[in-house]
Motif scaffolding. Structure first.
Motif, mmCIF file in Angstrom:
data_model
loop_
_atom_site.group_PDB
_atom_site.id
_atom_site.type_symbol
_atom_site.label_atom_id
_atom_site.label_comp_id
_atom_site.label_asym_id
_atom_site.label_seq_id
_atom_site.Cartn_x
_atom_site.Cartn_y
_atom_site.Cartn_z
ATOM 1 N N LEU A 66 0.857 -1.190 0.000
ATOM 2 C CA LEU A 66 0.000 0.000 0.000
ATOM 3 C C LEU A 66 0.890 1.236 0.000
ATOM 4 C CD1 LEU A 66 -2.438 -1.109 2.830
ATOM 5 C CD2 LEU A 66 -2.890 -1.155 0.386
ATOM 6 N N GLY A 67 0.530 2.204 -0.814
ATOM 7 C CA GLY A 67 1.302 3.435 -0.885
ATOM 8 C C GLY A 67 0.487 4.642 -0.473
ATOM 9 N N GLY A 68 1.191 5.703 -0.130
ATOM 10 C CA GLY A 68 0.523 6.944 0.230
ATOM 11 C C GLY A 68 1.451 8.127 0.042
ATOM 12 N N LEU A 69 0.848 9.300 -0.062
ATOM 13 C CA LEU A 69 1.618 10.531 -0.221
ATOM 14 C C LEU A 69 0.884 11.651 0.493
ATOM 15 C CD1 LEU A 69 3.973 12.101 -1.514
ATOM 16 C CD2 LEU A 69 2.482 12.494 -3.484
ATOM 17 N N GLY A 70 1.619 12.370 1.352
ATOM 18 C CA GLY A 70 1.064 13.519 2.044
ATOM 19 C C GLY A 70 1.871 14.759 1.706
ATOM 20 N N ALA A 71 1.249 15.911 1.871
ATOM 21 C CA ALA A 71 1.932 17.181 1.606
ATOM 22 C C ALA A 71 1.400 18.245 2.562
ATOM 23 C CB ALA A 71 1.715 17.619 0.163
ATOM 24 N N GLU A 72 2.274 19.181 2.911
ATOM 25 C CA GLU A 72 1.902 20.344 3.723
ATOM 26 C C GLU A 72 2.504 21.582 3.085
ATOM 27 O OE1 GLU A 72 3.285 20.125 7.747
ATOM 28 O OE2 GLU A 72 2.380 18.155 8.092
ATOM 29 N N TYR A 73 1.726 22.665 3.102
ATOM 30 C CA TYR A 73 2.254 23.954 2.664
ATOM 31 C C TYR A 73 1.933 24.957 3.766
ATOM 32 C CZ TYR A 73 3.399 28.095 0.041
ATOM 33 O OH TYR A 73 3.973 29.271 -0.370
ATOM 34 N N HIS A 74 2.971 25.512 4.389
ATOM 35 C CA HIS A 74 2.809 26.444 5.506
ATOM 36 C C HIS A 74 2.616 27.851 4.948
ATOM 37 C CE1 HIS A 74 3.884 23.486 8.630
ATOM 38 N NE2 HIS A 74 4.433 22.902 7.578
ATOM 39 N N ILE A 75 1.385 28.345 5.075
ATOM 40 C CA ILE A 75 1.035 29.660 4.553
ATOM 41 C C ILE A 75 1.623 30.753 5.432
ATOM 42 C CG2 ILE A 75 -0.901 31.199 4.018
ATOM 43 C CD1 ILE A 75 -2.547 28.628 3.518
ATOM 44 N N THR A 76 1.442 30.591 6.730
ATOM 45 C CA THR A 76 2.018 31.516 7.719
ATOM 46 C C THR A 76 2.709 30.644 8.767
ATOM 47 O OG1 THR A 76 0.113 31.513 9.218
ATOM 48 C CG2 THR A 76 0.043 33.079 7.364
ATOM 49 N N PRO A 77 3.402 31.237 9.729
ATOM 50 C CA PRO A 77 4.017 30.409 10.786
ATOM 51 C C PRO A 77 2.992 29.595 11.589
ATOM 52 C CG PRO A 77 5.037 32.566 10.759
ATOM 53 C CD PRO A 77 3.870 32.641 9.807
ATOM 54 N N GLY A 78 1.722 30.002 11.585
ATOM 55 C CA GLY A 78 0.709 29.288 12.374
ATOM 56 C C GLY A 78 -0.358 28.573 11.581
ATOM 57 N N THR A 79 -0.311 28.622 10.244
ATOM 58 C CA THR A 79 -1.358 27.967 9.452
ATOM 59 C C THR A 79 -0.751 27.181 8.297
ATOM 60 O OG1 THR A 79 -1.672 29.862 7.992
ATOM 61 C CG2 THR A 79 -3.052 29.766 9.974
ATOM 62 N N GLU A 80 -1.467 26.146 7.880
ATOM 63 C CA GLU A 80 -0.994 25.319 6.766
ATOM 64 C C GLU A 80 -2.154 24.670 6.032
ATOM 65 O OE1 GLU A 80 1.403 22.759 9.211
ATOM 66 O OE2 GLU A 80 -0.036 21.114 9.030
ATOM 67 N N ILE A 81 -1.923 24.405 4.777
ATOM 68 C CA ILE A 81 -2.814 23.585 3.959
ATOM 69 C C ILE A 81 -2.159 22.210 3.891
ATOM 70 C CG2 ILE A 81 -3.731 23.204 1.645
ATOM 71 C CD1 ILE A 81 -3.720 26.221 1.248
ATOM 72 N N TYR A 82 -2.967 21.164 4.020
ATOM 73 C CA TYR A 82 -2.413 19.812 3.933
ATOM 74 C C TYR A 82 -3.292 18.943 3.046
ATOM 75 C CZ TYR A 82 -5.957 18.664 7.434
ATOM 76 O OH TYR A 82 -7.129 18.509 8.103
ATOM 77 N N ALA A 83 -2.704 17.920 2.505
ATOM 78 C CA ALA A 83 -3.427 16.970 1.665
ATOM 79 C C ALA A 83 -2.737 15.618 1.761
ATOM 80 C CB ALA A 83 -3.448 17.439 0.211
ATOM 81 N N SER A 84 -3.507 14.579 1.551
ATOM 82 C CA SER A 84 -2.913 13.246 1.506
ATOM 83 C C SER A 84 -3.793 12.322 0.683
ATOM 84 C CB SER A 84 -2.718 12.664 2.914
ATOM 85 O OG SER A 84 -3.962 12.397 3.517
#
Length: 179
Positions: A66-84
């Motif tokens: 089984l495979g997977g991929l996650g990602a995070e993008y830190h918009i500000t020091p306190g917030t982020e968009i994430y996906a997986s």
């Protein structure tokens, strides 16, 4: 009246790594190897005439990756968009293998349910008093296990336990916590 033997063995190994592509962007790939084996045998009770009701001797062994991929993008020091996105499975359960042989038949070709999960979200902190997470998900499972009524040549009916279809779950999960 029951004397059931059920064996279950499982070996799993996984590896994942965080790749920091920039100070704001992270990728997290992962892979998991699974080996499963299960068996069921024994007596499920007695008929009215005293004869044993024996389980169908079933043994299942399988392995998969089984495979997977996650990602995070830190918009500000306190917030982020994430996906997986990740592959998923649901192994055949003991209840699916221990069908009473007088009323049910287990499909010898029954497969584990497999699918995938995708999620996307936005999370973070507002100052030091509020943490939030708003996410959406999509979960797909194929080869769901169920029963189908079948008729024998002599006109009697039985339940055939097999893979009956697919299911989809989707939704949003907003959460907030005050500190």
């Amino acid at each position: 009246p029951r004397d059931i033997n059920f064996g279950s063995r499982n070996v799993a190994a996984f590896v994942e790594n965080i790749f920091r592509l920039t100070d704001k962007l992270l990728l997290v790939p992962g892979v998991r190897y699974e080996w499963l084996e299960g068996d069921a045998s024994g007596r499920n009770g007695y008929e009215a005439n005293g004869n044993e009701i024996l389980l169908q001797n079933i043994k299942r062994s399988r392995s998969f990756v089984l495979g997977g991929l996650g990602a995070e993008y830190h918009i500000t020091p306190g917030t982020e968009i994430y996906a997986s996105a990740a592959q998923a499975y649901r192994p055949i359960q003991f209840a699916n293998l221990q069908a009473p042989p007088t009323t049910d038949v287990v499909d010898p070709d029954m497969k584990d349910a497999k699918g995938y999960n995708i999620d996307l979200g936005y999370r973070g902190k507002i100052k030091n008093f509020l943490q939030f997470d708003v996410s959406a998900y999509y979960l797909q499972y194929n080869n769901r296990v169920g029963t189908i009524a079948q008729q024998r040549q002599d006109g009697t009916f039985y339940n055939f336990r097999t893979n009956v279809g697919s299911s989809t779950s989707k939704g949003m999960l907003p959460t907030a916590t005050a500190s």
